[in-house]
Design a protein around this motif. Structure first.
Motif, PDB file in Angstrom:
ATOM      1  N   ARG A 145      -3.264  -5.778  -2.924  1.00 12.31           N
ATOM      2  CA  ARG A 145      -2.067  -6.508  -3.332  1.00 12.31           C
ATOM      3  C   ARG A 145      -2.080  -6.790  -4.824  1.00 12.31           C
ATOM      4  O   ARG A 145      -1.050  -6.724  -5.499  1.00 12.31           O
ATOM      5  CB  ARG A 145      -1.943  -7.809  -2.532  1.00 12.31           C
ATOM      6  N   ILE A 146      -3.244  -7.097  -5.364  1.00 10.21           N
ATOM      7  CA  ILE A 146      -3.352  -7.361  -6.800  1.00 10.21           C
ATOM      8  C   ILE A 146      -3.122  -6.082  -7.600  1.00 10.21           C
ATOM      9  O   ILE A 146      -2.415  -6.071  -8.613  1.00 10.21           O
ATOM     10  CB  ILE A 146      -4.724  -7.977  -7.133  1.00 10.21           C
ATOM     11  N   ASN A 147      -3.699  -4.972  -7.124  1.00 10.68           N
ATOM     12  CA  ASN A 147      -3.570  -3.696  -7.828  1.00 10.68           C
ATOM     13  C   ASN A 147      -2.156  -3.131  -7.775  1.00 10.68           C
ATOM     14  O   ASN A 147      -1.803  -2.266  -8.590  1.00 10.68           O
ATOM     15  CB  ASN A 147      -4.557  -2.668  -7.252  1.00 10.68           C
ATOM     16  N   ALA A 148      -1.348  -3.614  -6.819  1.00 10.37           N
ATOM     17  CA  ALA A 148       0.030  -3.141  -6.718  1.00 10.37           C
ATOM     18  C   ALA A 148       0.909  -3.740  -7.819  1.00 10.37           C
ATOM     19  O   ALA A 148       2.019  -3.257  -8.054  1.00 10.37           O
ATOM     20  CB  ALA A 148       0.611  -3.500  -5.348  1.00 10.37           C
ATOM     21  N   GLU A 195       0.810  -1.212   0.000  1.00  8.53           N
ATOM     22  CA  GLU A 195       0.000   0.000   0.000  1.00  8.53           C
ATOM     23  C   GLU A 195       0.848   1.268   0.000  1.00  8.53           C
ATOM     24  O   GLU A 195       0.316   2.370   0.019  1.00  8.53           O
ATOM     25  CB  GLU A 195      -0.931  -0.005   1.221  1.00  8.53           C
ATOM     26  N   ASP A 196       2.171   1.099  -0.029  1.00  9.35           N
ATOM     27  CA  ASP A 196       3.076   2.252   0.014  1.00  9.35           C
ATOM     28  C   ASP A 196       4.177   2.048  -1.029  1.00  9.35           C
ATOM     29  O   ASP A 196       5.073   1.219  -0.848  1.00  9.35           O
ATOM     30  CB  ASP A 196       3.673   2.384   1.417  1.00  9.35           C
ATOM     31  N   VAL A 197       4.124   2.798  -2.099  1.00  6.33           N
ATOM     32  CA  VAL A 197       5.066   2.627  -3.216  1.00  6.33           C
ATOM     33  C   VAL A 197       6.507   2.865  -2.773  1.00  6.33           C
ATOM     34  O   VAL A 197       7.412   2.126  -3.165  1.00  6.33           O
ATOM     35  CB  VAL A 197       4.702   3.583  -4.374  1.00  6.33           C
ATOM     36  N   GLU A 198       6.740   3.891  -1.971  1.00  9.47           N
ATOM     37  CA  GLU A 198       8.096   4.225  -1.554  1.00  9.47           C
ATOM     38  C   GLU A 198       8.691   3.125  -0.667  1.00  9.47           C
ATOM     39  O   GLU A 198       9.859   2.732  -0.846  1.00  9.47           O
ATOM     40  CB  GLU A 198       8.102   5.549  -0.794  1.00  9.47           C
ATOM     41  N   LYS A 199       7.895   2.600   0.258  1.00 10.72           N
ATOM     42  CA  LYS A 199       8.396   1.522   1.105  1.00 10.72           C
ATOM     43  C   LYS A 199       8.649   0.251   0.289  1.00 10.72           C
ATOM     44  O   LYS A 199       9.591  -0.498   0.565  1.00 10.72           O
ATOM     45  CB  LYS A 199       7.415   1.232   2.243  1.00 10.72           C
TER      46      LYS A 199
END
Length: 237
Positions: free
Chosen positions: A159-162, A75-79
């Motif tokens: 999780r799928i959308n990531a 849920e966090d692109v940077e992490k």
């Protein structure tokens, strides 16, 4: 050695396909298994993850709480970027070692199971390779992920959308396996692919050319020695 890159969305059925290859005696290099191996206590990746994300993501024995960390980074692109920067180099190094081991053992076919294949460019330059994508309907993917991970529908969707959209992944793949049906149908499709590539003689030709290239300097050196010896004999005569 021909390499098949196996990929697909989370909970699409890659493990079932990988199992068929293993049962047929095909070397399987599983990036998920390797990812667990490289973050075990005592590894450099483990130490860096603990420093980056803190002790809250590790149990009392120092083992990484993968699901807890996954819930955060998906849920966090940077992490997620920071996590990948730590783990991916270690994973790539272990994949290379296992690949070379299979190559020198004389394998004709090798399966590389890499879930996030298209997030890297390794599949573009890897020699003698084919990309195989396992997919299913979005609804099946969510239901399977919920059953497997015990997560909510919202968490499964996040999780799928990531990941890269499955339709975009299909455009990069040369082989498609639809896992929307029965397991027997999936096994049959996997066996068809194995039979096709195991019968191919191309890996033998490539391996032959490779060894000829290795032997060329040796042959040149021996010929040079023989020529020098003949010149010496002629000189004595």
């Amino acid at each position: 050695m021909h390499t098949i890159f196996l990929t697909g969305g989370i909970a699409s059925g890659k493990s079932a396909v990988s199992q068929v290859f293993q049962e047929r005696g095909i070397p399987v290099i599983d990036a998920d298994v390797i990812a667990r191996k490289v973050v075990k206590p005592g590894t450099s990746a483990h130490a860096r993850l603990r420093a980056e994300f803190g002790p809250a993501f590790f149990d009392a024995h120092g083992n990484l709480l993968r699901k807890k960390l996954a819930d955060v980074v998906f849920e966090d692109v940077e992490k997620r970027r920071r996590l990948n920067a730590i783990t991916h180099p270690a994973v790539r190094w272990e994949i290379a070692k296992q690949y070379l081991q299979a190559l020198f053992q004389g394998a004709n076919l090798c399966l590389l199971d890499i879930p996030l294949l298209f997030e890297s460019d390794v599949w573009k330059w890897w020699p003698l390779s084919t990309v195989c994508l396992v997919h299913c309907s979005p609804g099946q993917q969510i239901e399977r992920l919920m059953a497997r991970e015990g997560c909510t529908r919202e968490q499964a969707g996040a999780r799928i959308n990531a990941q890269m959209p499955i339709e975009e992944q299909k455009r990069h793949a040369e082989l498609l396996i639809d896992n929307s049906g029965r397991r027997e149908e999936l096994v049959e499709k996997a066996i068809t692919i194995i039979d096709r590539y195991e019968r191919s003689l191309v890996p033998f030709y490539v391996r032959g050319v490779f060894f000829l290239l290795l032997l060329t300097p040796v042959w040149y050196f021996l010929n040079l020695k023989i020529l020098c010896l003949l010149n010496f004999v002629i000189f004595l005569l």
